[in-house]
Design an enzyme around this catalytic site. Structure first.
Site, PDB file in Angstrom:
ATOM      1  N   LYS A  14      41.891  52.991  47.453  1.00  0.00           N
ATOM      2  CA  LYS A  14      40.854  52.219  48.142  1.00  0.00           C
ATOM      3  C   LYS A  14      39.491  52.936  48.115  1.00  0.00           C
ATOM      4  CE  LYS A  14      43.167  52.208  52.083  1.00  0.00           C
ATOM      5  NZ  LYS A  14      44.436  52.911  51.793  1.00  0.00           N
ATOM      6  N   ARG A  89      44.247  47.423  59.704  1.00  0.00           N
ATOM      7  CA  ARG A  89      45.570  47.993  59.471  1.00  0.00           C
ATOM      8  C   ARG A  89      46.619  47.425  60.404  1.00  0.00           C
ATOM      9  NH1 ARG A  89      43.385  53.260  57.100  1.00  0.00           N
ATOM     10  NH2 ARG A  89      45.221  54.431  56.510  1.00  0.00           N
ATOM     11  N   ARG A 128      45.460  65.279  45.894  1.00  0.00           N
ATOM     12  CA  ARG A 128      44.092  64.906  46.262  1.00  0.00           C
ATOM     13  C   ARG A 128      43.331  66.059  46.904  1.00  0.00           C
ATOM     14  NH1 ARG A 128      42.998  59.508  49.581  1.00  0.00           N
ATOM     15  NH2 ARG A 128      44.012  60.544  51.331  1.00  0.00           N
ATOM     16  N   ARG A 161      42.922  67.567  52.799  1.00  0.00           N
ATOM     17  CA  ARG A 161      42.942  66.968  54.137  1.00  0.00           C
ATOM     18  C   ARG A 161      44.239  67.352  54.844  1.00  0.00           C
ATOM     19  NH1 ARG A 161      41.622  60.673  53.218  1.00  0.00           N
ATOM     20  NH2 ARG A 161      43.349  60.533  54.665  1.00  0.00           N
ATOM     21  N   ARG A 172      52.771  58.791  56.859  1.00  0.00           N
ATOM     22  CA  ARG A 172      51.725  57.778  56.664  1.00  0.00           C
ATOM     23  C   ARG A 172      52.258  56.590  55.879  1.00  0.00           C
ATOM     24  NH1 ARG A 172      47.678  61.367  53.846  1.00  0.00           N
ATOM     25  NH2 ARG A 172      46.447  59.523  53.420  1.00  0.00           N
TER      26      ARG A 172
END
Ligand code: ADP
Ligand code: ZN
Length: 214
Positions: A14, A89, A128, A161, A172
């Protein structure tokens, strides 16, 4: 006021898609995740409340998110084109968005569902790296930065992160399956959902989405 929603699991791309589409189309990018990370960094009251939820990969309570988005839309003007990323969400968030856009003479025009296989999500999230300063995302293997550990955009420091650690990632994805995925049916009923395959070259994905938006 026009609006599209970039929808998909964590790691579906996204943020990356939003960054590229923003440049190509002029849509204003609203990422609740980025807004929350900013609030945490600045230790605002929202940030202090959100931090613990984010660290363990849970959703931040709807009231907090809804207030954040309302405040942002209040600053907008009628001609704005919005691109939501990571929002809505939950059903209450989706209802709020519809109400809020409706009262400003707009609606959700398209929901772009970035469909991605689970193994790809895991691989993307574990690799990431994010810029501490500007939020730019890259991937140590798929999209490596020009210089290791350094942001291509602003030269800031790249970090992992806290919610991109493997244990939190699994949580998640479960939260997405339990609380967010059901929005797909809602948007299908509203006939605004368009599914795209997110597991393809980013340039091709962007041109596919631009075709849809035309
Ligand atoms: P991702 O989509 O990769 O999980 P985001 O940056 O969108 O990344 O979200 C990071 C975290 O911020 C989420 O795990 C959640 O804790 C919080 N968050 C972001 N957007 C929302 C939202 N709309 N509702 C509730 N929590 C949110
Ligand atoms: Zn940066």
């Amino acid at each position: 006021m026009k609006a599209i929603v970039l929808f998909g699991a964590p790691g579906s791309g996204k943020g990356t898609v939003a960054e590229k589409l923003k440049v190509a189309t002029g849509y204003i990018h609203i990422s609740t995740g980025d807004m929350l990370r900013e609030a945490v960094k600045k230790a605002t009251s929202v940030g202090l409340e959100a931090e613990a939820y984010m660290k363990r990969g849970a959703l931040v309570p709807d009231e907090v998110i809804i207030k954040l988005v309302e405040e942002r839309l209040d600053k907008g003007s009628p001609g704005d084109l919005y691109m939501f990323d990571g929002f809505p969400r939950t059903i209450p968030q989706a209802e709020l968005l519809e109400k809020s856009l409706g009262s400003r003479g707009g609606k959700v025009d398209f929901v772009i569902f970035l469909d991605t296989p689970r193994d790809v999500l895991l691989q993307r999230l574990t690799g990431r790296r994010t810029c501490r300063k500007c939020g730019w995302n890259c991937h140590i293997i798929n999209l490596p930065p020009k210089k290791a550990g350094v942001c291509d955009v602003c030269g800031g420091e790249l970090y992992q992160r806290p919610d991109d650690q493997e244990a939190t990632i699994v949580n998640r994805l479960e939260v997405y399956n339990k609380q967010t995925e059901s929005l797909i049916a809602r948007y299908q009923t509203q006939k605004v959902l368009v599914k795209v395959n997110s597991n393809q070259k980013i340039e091709n994905l962007i041109s596919e989405i631009r075709q849809i938006l035309k």
